[in-house]
Design an enzyme around this catalytic site. Structure first.
Site, PDB file in Angstrom:
ATOM      1  N   LYS A  53       0.703  -1.260   0.013  1.00 37.90           N
ATOM      2  CA  LYS A  53      -0.108   0.065  -0.048  1.00 37.90           C
ATOM      3  C   LYS A  53       0.900   1.124  -0.129  1.00 37.90           C
ATOM      4  O   LYS A  53       0.626   2.310  -0.622  1.00 37.90           O
ATOM      5  CB  LYS A  53      -0.962  -0.116   1.252  1.00 37.90           C
ATOM      6  CG  LYS A  53      -1.969  -1.093   1.024  1.00 37.90           C
ATOM      7  CD  LYS A  53      -2.755  -1.309   2.481  1.00 37.90           C
ATOM      8  CE  LYS A  53      -3.581  -2.745   2.097  1.00 37.90           C
ATOM      9  NZ  LYS A  53      -4.273  -3.264   3.315  1.00 37.90           N
ATOM     10  N   GLN A  97      -4.762  -1.901   9.261  1.00 45.82           N
ATOM     11  CA  GLN A  97      -4.626  -3.215   8.860  1.00 45.82           C
ATOM     12  C   GLN A  97      -5.059  -4.165   9.562  1.00 45.82           C
ATOM     13  O   GLN A  97      -4.837  -4.512  10.823  1.00 45.82           O
ATOM     14  CB  GLN A  97      -3.000  -3.385   8.515  1.00 45.82           C
ATOM     15  CG  GLN A  97      -2.658  -4.780   7.940  1.00 45.82           C
ATOM     16  CD  GLN A  97      -3.297  -4.899   6.326  1.00 45.82           C
ATOM     17  OE1 GLN A  97      -3.112  -3.805   5.644  1.00 45.82           O
ATOM     18  NE2 GLN A  97      -3.897  -5.698   6.065  1.00 45.82           N
ATOM     19  N   ASP A 120     -11.309   2.252   3.662  1.00 45.58           N
ATOM     20  CA  ASP A 120     -11.288   0.858   3.502  1.00 45.58           C
ATOM     21  C   ASP A 120     -12.813   0.454   3.200  1.00 45.58           C
ATOM     22  O   ASP A 120     -13.421  -0.522   2.861  1.00 45.58           O
ATOM     23  CB  ASP A 120     -10.742   0.141   4.430  1.00 45.58           C
ATOM     24  CG  ASP A 120      -9.493  -0.550   4.234  1.00 45.58           C
ATOM     25  OD1 ASP A 120      -9.357  -0.957   3.059  1.00 45.58           O
ATOM     26  OD2 ASP A 120      -8.845  -1.473   5.250  1.00 45.58           O
TER      27      ASP A 120
END
Ligand code: NAD
Length: 303
Positions: A53, A97, A120
């Site tokens: 990322k 994460q 997200d």
């Protein structure tokens, strides 16, 4: 028949070039798009995902910061860190994460992220908005799949789409997105009886179960479009999807490879969501439910 490949790597490359231009455009207006990635613990797979990322951010001219916290971080401290990122105007996207260590309540952490920075798309607000067709941040993996289908010129409206896998991050949001696009959607999971009875009816088959070779040629009809989301590492180190690629390619019209299909798109769509957020927070959009661009097309206007 030998299937045509839907090349996620090539599409990602193209999109990232557009994103770079979009980031430049924002910078000319004094806005440096920024993504904050929070990593708790030292799970090696998570570390690889985070590095990918960060690399994608660099490639697209998006500023990134990594917040690595020890595995024994208290939930309260993690929440405090998220509060600080929520308040930081240089941060347009926050990504925690997953998975988080077992002592931390994942839901509480995801709900702490400002919905305007939830790139997200896992905050309950964004999940709910997805159900009503008004999402601002589509979750990255299904968003990537949708773009792969669109780019290959595959219209899902009226098609029988069978999704194998019903997780919160792939299967369920995928089903909602496709329903919004007027597909007829069937969702299968580990408790589905006679999986083949469903997959054989698919015009489009999307597989996200995490089981190598789950889908073999006799389970699909000729001419099917196959999207393989699975990522499995075999004992010999090879990375494969959930579909018998060689066998199913003989019957399918289109298929995504693993690696090089959905995987790169997931990271690319995270950058898309971050740019979308920077654009909105810069005032080019007007707040929740009112994007600076046409949400249903999923394509931001990259200048
Ligand atoms: P998960 O374990 O949360 O969910 C798996 C789903 O598959 C569940 O609904 C389960 O019921 C179903 N399932 C399991 N075995 C099955 C079987 N034999 N028959 C039918 N259904 C079955 O997994 P997840 O997080 O959704 O990930 C699924 C796969 O996709 C994994 O391989 C993961 O690595 C991969 N993944 C890839 C990307 C990407 O960017 N390409 C992103 C996320 C996940």
């Amino acid at each position: 028949m030998s299937a045509r490949i839907i090349d996620g790597k090539a599409l990602s490359r193209q999109l990232r070039q557009n994103f770079r231009r979009h980031a430049e455009h924002l910078k000319q207006q004094g806005i440096v798009p920024g993504l904050a990635v929070v990593l708790v613990g030292d799970n090696p797979a998570s570390r690889v995902y985070v590095n990918n990322k960060i690399k994608a951010c660099e490639e697209c001219g998006v500023h990134s910061s990594t917040h690595s916290l020890p595995a024994d971080t208290r939930e309260a401290d993690l929440l405090q860190r998220i509060e600080a990122l929520n308040a930081d105007d240089t941060v347009h996207g926050i990504l925690v994460q997953l998975p988080l260590p077992a002592h931390i309540d994942m839901r509480r952490v995801l709900e702490a992220i400002d919905v305007n920075k939830d790139v997200d798309g896992f905050h309950l607000y964004n999940v709910g908005a997805l159900a009503t067709g008004n999402t601002i941040f589509p979750p990255c993996t299904p968003y990537g799949v949708q773009l792969l289908l669109e780019t290959a010129g595959i219209d899902v409206a009226g098609q029988n789409v069978v999704i194998v896998g019903a997780s919160n991050i792939v299967g369920k949001p995928m089903a909602l997105m496709l329903l919004q696009k007027e597909a007829t959607v069937t969702v299968c999971h580990a408790r589905t009886r006679d999986l083949a009875q469903h997959t054989i009816l698919a015009d489009i088959l999307i597989v996200a179960a995490g089981r190598p070779n789950l889908i073999v040629p006799q389970m699909v009809r000729r001419g099917v479009v196959v999207i393989d989301v699975g990522i499995n590492r075999l004992a010999d180190g090879r990375i494969v999807g959930d579909v018998d690629f060689e066998g199913v390619s003989e019957k399918a019209a289109w298929i995504t490879p693993v690696p090089g299909g959905v995987g790169p798109m997931t990271v690319t769509m995270l950058i898309d969501n971050t740019l979308r957020s920077a654009t909105r927070l810069a005032g080019e959009g007007e707040g929740i439910g009112s994007l600076g661009w046409d949400a249903p097309t999923l394509h931001p206007p990259h200048p």
